[in-house]
Design a protein around this motif. Structure first.
Motif, mmCIF file in Angstrom:
data_model
loop_
_atom_site.group_PDB
_atom_site.id
_atom_site.type_symbol
_atom_site.label_atom_id
_atom_site.label_comp_id
_atom_site.label_asym_id
_atom_site.label_seq_id
_atom_site.Cartn_x
_atom_site.Cartn_y
_atom_site.Cartn_z
ATOM 1 N N ALA A 115 1.785 8.738 -5.185
ATOM 2 C CA ALA A 115 1.502 7.554 -5.989
ATOM 3 C C ALA A 115 0.517 7.933 -7.092
ATOM 4 N N VAL A 116 -0.413 8.829 -6.754
ATOM 5 C CA VAL A 116 -1.218 9.513 -7.770
ATOM 6 C C VAL A 116 -1.169 11.001 -7.460
ATOM 7 N N THR B 223 9.361 4.909 0.349
ATOM 8 C CA THR B 223 10.185 5.320 -0.783
ATOM 9 C C THR B 223 9.459 6.459 -1.472
ATOM 10 N N SER B 224 10.186 7.327 -2.154
ATOM 11 C CA SER B 224 9.568 8.499 -2.776
ATOM 12 C C SER B 224 9.979 8.631 -4.231
ATOM 13 N N ILE B 225 9.098 9.262 -4.984
ATOM 14 C CA ILE B 225 9.455 9.757 -6.312
ATOM 15 C C ILE B 225 9.287 11.272 -6.293
ATOM 16 N N TRP C 226 5.293 6.094 -0.273
ATOM 17 C CA TRP C 226 4.980 7.329 0.449
ATOM 18 C C TRP C 226 3.607 7.817 -0.002
ATOM 19 N N ASN C 227 3.326 9.099 -0.005
ATOM 20 C CA ASN C 227 1.959 9.633 -0.139
ATOM 21 C C ASN C 227 1.113 8.929 -1.206
ATOM 22 N N GLY D 283 0.802 -1.217 0.000
ATOM 23 C CA GLY D 283 0.000 0.000 0.000
ATOM 24 C C GLY D 283 0.830 1.261 0.000
ATOM 25 N N ALA D 284 0.209 2.337 0.483
ATOM 26 C CA ALA D 284 0.828 3.662 0.482
ATOM 27 C C ALA D 284 0.472 4.391 1.768
#
Length: 501
Positions: A407-408, A348-350, A385-386, A93-94
């Protein structure tokens, strides 16, 4: 002809999932969601398949194939071995942060329900099964706060961010997926519990950095208990906690330094006994930080050092990791040192720094590094992450990440149009076929550079596999379970998830 092809692909995606979300490689988020049009028959076959290509010619497209009736002589066969068993899977999940909850609450009730159902429903969506939330504020909250800003643990109370945003969203998610797991992590304790260091112990009246005053270990243990009990009173069960998010990071807008020796003592003397006395079965995962321990030599093997105290270890389920530094091989090292303890991956992040909205690049890299890379190194859970940020990468605050994507991402102009980024895809590809309680199992046979996969046996006896084809070639790959086999042409630069009985 190209327009007709594009319209056909968009219509097919809408039918399969009941909502259209844009994940194009431009920075704009401007395609509206569309209502579900259940005009075409359900895709049927022995094997359910989800496919996403880096160019989105397949966009979490649902397909199916039947078992082969001919003998299998394929040299590209991956054979599942359910007798070779690894870790049990908890879920994927997130994070549902304050920012995520705020953005979700700006949507219309109908649009929000559609998105949450698509994301969390086991029967009508992708079945995301794990959520991470903050205990108090995080760097993606609407403000900086704790749940006990006035000195004295008797002043503990949920704040407006929980009451108005986070709790309502969690209730909506739980109504869709009642078995969702939730893990909580604090970014900072109340400021009155913080000191500048453990020698001088002078007050540290700042959200950033500082250390936990040992004089308040018991109060802080009760803080966790009160938080869990307050959410349970709202019908929101808490599966696990970590004592501190990123305990070696002093620089976050809300943060606390907590070395392994401090965390060991806090768990042993306060957090563990407080949870047990309250009759709570909430798991404790230690560390919750980077593979490389932020290059602090005295903090290497942070979880293992905590486990060396048997009393502290008796309260601890395992360790949580992030990937902002170091290599995922650290997971295997920690598992080999303490195979009796669990591992989960929690953040983890983008963002702009890693070309986070370049789906062709990020989908391949994140699937290999984050999704399959952690699972194949013993992680029971994968959490990004978010879940949702807006098109301005917020709401965010000074001192926190202002360059992160969700994530979105949702269009801030109308809170309607949604763009799916790589993290939504990698979690959905796992959660759509690998169910909580599944066991990762062994495989043998076909291997190739650029092809990565993992296989599972679900609690209902069905098999699942998730495969990455990070090559420029179509791969016709056969999967066999000892009884049945089937073949599927895996597109170049794609992720494919399979599930069959």
């Amino acid at each position: 002809m190209q327009v007709l092809t594009l319209l056909k692909r968009i219509f097919t995606t809408a039918v399969a999932f009941g909502v259209i979300v844009s994940a194009c490689s431009s920075d704009k988020v401007d395609e509206p969601q569309q209502p579900h049009e259940p005009d075409e028959p359900e895709v049927r076959g022995d094997v359910a398949i989800y496919v996403t290509t880096a160019n989105l010619s397949h966009d979490l497209a649902k397909q199916a194939v039947d078992f082969s009736t001919s003998s299998n002589m394929s040299p590209t066969t991956i054979t599942l071995n359910p007798a070779e068993r690894y870790q049990t899977m908890d879920g994927f999940g997130a994070a549902v942060t304050g920012s995520t909850s705020y953005n979700l609450m700006q949507m219309t009730a109908e649009d929000r329900a559609r998105f949450l159902k698509e994301t969390f429903s086991e029967s009508e969506g992708y079945g995301h099964s794990y959520i991470r939330i903050a205990i108090g504020c995080s760097d993606f909250s609407l403000s900086e706060y704790s749940l006990c800003d006035n000195p004295g643990i008797e002043n503990f109370a949920m704040q407006s961010e929980e009451r108005d945003y986070i709790i309502p969203i969690l209730k909506e998610i739980l109504a869709i997926n009642p078995s969702i797991k939730i893990i909580g992590s604090p970014w900072t304790p109340p400021r009155w519990m913080k000191v500048n260091n453990l020698t001088d112990r002078q007050p540290h009246n700042s959200w950033t950095s500082g250390q936990l005053n040992p004089a308040y270990y018991q109060d802080y243990g009760r803080y966790f208990v009160k938080w869990i009990q307050a959410l349970e009173a709202e019908g929101i069960p808490i599966y696990a906690v970590t004592p501190q998010n990123e305990p070696l990071n002093r620089g976050n807008s809300a943060s606390l330094f907590m070395g392994w020796a401090e965390q060991q003592t806090f768990i042993k003397e306060a957090l563990g006994p407080q949870l047990r006395t309250a009759g709570l079965e909430t798991k404790i995962y230690v560390f919750d930080h980077n593979y490389n321990y932020d290059n602090m030599a005295d903090q290497y093997d942070y979880p293992v050092k905590i486990y060396e105290d048997e009393e502290a270890a008796s309260f601890v389920a395992g360790a949580a990791y992030h990937n902002y530094g170091g290599n995922r091989q650290e997971l295997l090292d920690i598992h080999q040192q303490r195979p009796d303890k669990e591992l989960i991956f929690t953040e983890t992040s983008i963002g702009t720094w890693n070309d986070g909205q370049n789906l062709p690049t990020r989908l391949m890299g994140d699937m290999e590094e984050v999704a399959l890379g952690t699972v194949n190194n013993w992680c029971r859970a994968v959490i990004v992450w978010n879940l949702m940020l807006d098109s301005d990468r917020g709401p965010n605050r000074d001192g926190g990440c202002q360059t992160c994507y969700g994530a979105v991402d949702i269009n801030k102009n109308d809170y309607k149009a949604i763009r799916r980024n790589s993290h939504y895809y990698i979690i959905s590809h796992l959660s759509s076929v690998v169910k909580p309680g599944a066991t990762r199992i062994g495989t043998s046979g076909y291997t190739a550079a650029g092809v990565t996969y993992a296989a599972f046996e679900n609690p209902d006896g069905s098999y699942a596999a998730v495969l990455l084809n990070n090559t420029n070639e179509i791969k016709r790959i056969t999967l066999a379970d000892g009884t049945n086999h089937f073949s599927y042409e895996v597109p170049a630069k794609s992720v494919v998830s399979y599930r069959w009985n």
